[in-house]
Design a protein around this motif. Structure first.
Motif, PDB file in Angstrom:
ATOM      1  N   UNK A 191     -10.392  -8.480 -11.379  1.00  0.00           N
ATOM      2  CA  UNK A 191     -11.114  -9.122 -12.470  1.00  0.00           C
ATOM      3  C   UNK A 191     -11.323 -10.590 -12.111  1.00  0.00           C
ATOM      4  N   UNK A 192     -12.553 -11.046 -12.222  1.00  0.00           N
ATOM      5  CA  UNK A 192     -12.843 -12.459 -11.988  1.00  0.00           C
ATOM      6  C   UNK A 192     -12.228 -13.268 -13.126  1.00  0.00           C
ATOM      7  N   UNK A 193     -11.541 -14.342 -12.764  1.00  0.00           N
ATOM      8  CA  UNK A 193     -10.986 -15.289 -13.730  1.00  0.00           C
ATOM      9  C   UNK A 193     -11.423 -16.683 -13.310  1.00  0.00           C
ATOM     10  N   UNK A 194     -11.164 -17.665 -14.166  1.00  0.00           N
ATOM     11  CA  UNK A 194     -11.632 -19.031 -13.904  1.00  0.00           C
ATOM     12  C   UNK A 194     -11.267 -19.546 -12.518  1.00  0.00           C
ATOM     13  N   UNK A 195     -10.040 -19.294 -12.092  1.00  0.00           N
ATOM     14  CA  UNK A 195      -9.581 -19.846 -10.817  1.00  0.00           C
ATOM     15  C   UNK A 195      -9.622 -18.863  -9.664  1.00  0.00           C
ATOM     16  N   UNK A 196     -10.264 -17.721  -9.832  1.00  0.00           N
ATOM     17  CA  UNK A 196     -10.324 -16.761  -8.735  1.00  0.00           C
ATOM     18  C   UNK A 196     -10.339 -15.325  -9.203  1.00  0.00           C
ATOM     19  N   UNK A 197      -9.248 -14.578  -8.875  1.00  0.00           N
ATOM     20  CA  UNK A 197      -9.200 -13.141  -9.132  1.00  0.00           C
ATOM     21  C   UNK A 197      -7.847 -12.740  -9.678  1.00  0.00           C
ATOM     22  N   UNK A 198      -7.883 -11.910 -10.699  1.00  0.00           N
ATOM     23  CA  UNK A 198      -6.662 -11.259 -11.188  1.00  0.00           C
ATOM     24  C   UNK A 198      -6.676  -9.847 -10.603  1.00  0.00           C
ATOM     25  N   UNK A 199      -5.580  -9.484  -9.929  1.00  0.00           N
ATOM     26  CA  UNK A 199      -5.463  -8.166  -9.298  1.00  0.00           C
ATOM     27  C   UNK A 199      -4.319  -7.409  -9.958  1.00  0.00           C
ATOM     28  N   UNK A 200      -4.669  -6.291 -10.585  1.00  0.00           N
ATOM     29  CA  UNK A 200      -3.672  -5.441 -11.234  1.00  0.00           C
ATOM     30  C   UNK A 200      -3.434  -4.241 -10.331  1.00  0.00           C
ATOM     31  N   UNK A 201      -2.170  -4.006  -9.992  1.00  0.00           N
ATOM     32  CA  UNK A 201      -1.778  -2.932  -9.082  1.00  0.00           C
ATOM     33  C   UNK A 201      -0.863  -1.958  -9.808  1.00  0.00           C
ATOM     34  N   UNK A 202      -1.148  -0.677  -9.659  1.00  0.00           N
ATOM     35  CA  UNK A 202      -0.302   0.365 -10.228  1.00  0.00           C
ATOM     36  C   UNK A 202      -0.024   1.407  -9.141  1.00  0.00           C
ATOM     37  N   UNK A 203       1.244   1.760  -9.012  1.00  0.00           N
ATOM     38  CA  UNK A 203       1.629   2.784  -8.046  1.00  0.00           C
ATOM     39  C   UNK A 203       2.505   3.816  -8.727  1.00  0.00           C
ATOM     40  N   UNK A 204       2.285   5.069  -8.360  1.00  0.00           N
ATOM     41  CA  UNK A 204       3.110   6.176  -8.815  1.00  0.00           C
ATOM     42  C   UNK A 204       3.510   6.969  -7.580  1.00  0.00           C
ATOM     43  N   UNK A 205       4.808   7.239  -7.454  1.00  0.00           N
ATOM     44  CA  UNK A 205       5.313   8.030  -6.325  1.00  0.00           C
ATOM     45  C   UNK A 205       6.076   9.213  -6.885  1.00  0.00           C
ATOM     46  N   UNK A 206       5.702  10.399  -6.430  1.00  0.00           N
ATOM     47  CA  UNK A 206       6.408  11.624  -6.780  1.00  0.00           C
ATOM     48  C   UNK A 206       7.025  12.174  -5.505  1.00  0.00           C
ATOM     49  N   UNK A 207       8.338  12.272  -5.487  1.00  0.00           N
ATOM     50  CA  UNK A 207       9.025  12.804  -4.317  1.00  0.00           C
ATOM     51  C   UNK A 207       9.098  14.312  -4.348  1.00  0.00           C
ATOM     52  N   UNK A 208       9.061  14.904  -3.174  1.00  0.00           N
ATOM     53  CA  UNK A 208       9.176  16.358  -3.056  1.00  0.00           C
ATOM     54  C   UNK A 208      10.456  16.746  -2.320  1.00  0.00           C
TER      55      UNK A 208
END
Length: 142
Positions: A94-111
């Motif tokens: 997302x563009x913000x006044x001073x640059x970029x906001x980066x939202x990261x989401x991770x999901x790990x399912x072990x087997x």
């Protein structure tokens, strides 16, 4: 058990520079400490060869990754599949006044036993690695 983590950070560069990093499967792979090596097949497919320090896993594991959603330069989602885990990563810019906001989401399912425990202990550090790699990469940009 499924391990989930979300983190948002802001970068003082335009979204296009952050996108150039986050949409590149090779750059994403290089930022993850358990990725020993990787093969890029095309712009949206790669194989990560990961090494996990857990019992029952004494060699690298091939994780086939694929970008399943791409909306340049605001969103990319990838899925990685292997015999020991499934990972989903989402990145929203997302563009913000001073640059970029980066939202990261991770999901790990072990087997396999130990996979989720490993990522529960280490996924936050992996996001630190990702943030540091993006900052280093975008600082080098003209």
């Amino acid at each position: 058990m499924t391990v989930r983590i979300e983190r948002t950070f802001e970068l003082a560069v335009p979204p296009e520079q952050v996108w150039a990093f986050i949409a590149d499967p090779g750059k994403r792979a290089e930022a993850i400490s358990v990725v020993d090596s990787f093969d890029i097949h095309d712009e949206t497919h790669a194989t990560w060869h990961i090494s996990l320090p857990i019992p029952f896993v004494d060699r690298t594991i091939a994780v086939e990754t694929e970008d399943t959603e791409r909306d340049p330069p605001t969103h990319v989602e990838f899925v990685g599949r292997s015999r020991v885990l499934r990972v989903v990563g989402e990145h929203d810019l997302e563009a913000v006044d001073d640059g970029t906001r980066l939202r990261n989401r991770f999901t790990v399912e072990g087997k396999m036993p130990g996979v989720e425990g490993f990522f529960k202990r280490n996924l936050d550090d992996e996001l630190d690695n990702l943030e540091a790699a993006i900052r280093a990469d975008t600082a080098a940009e003209p």
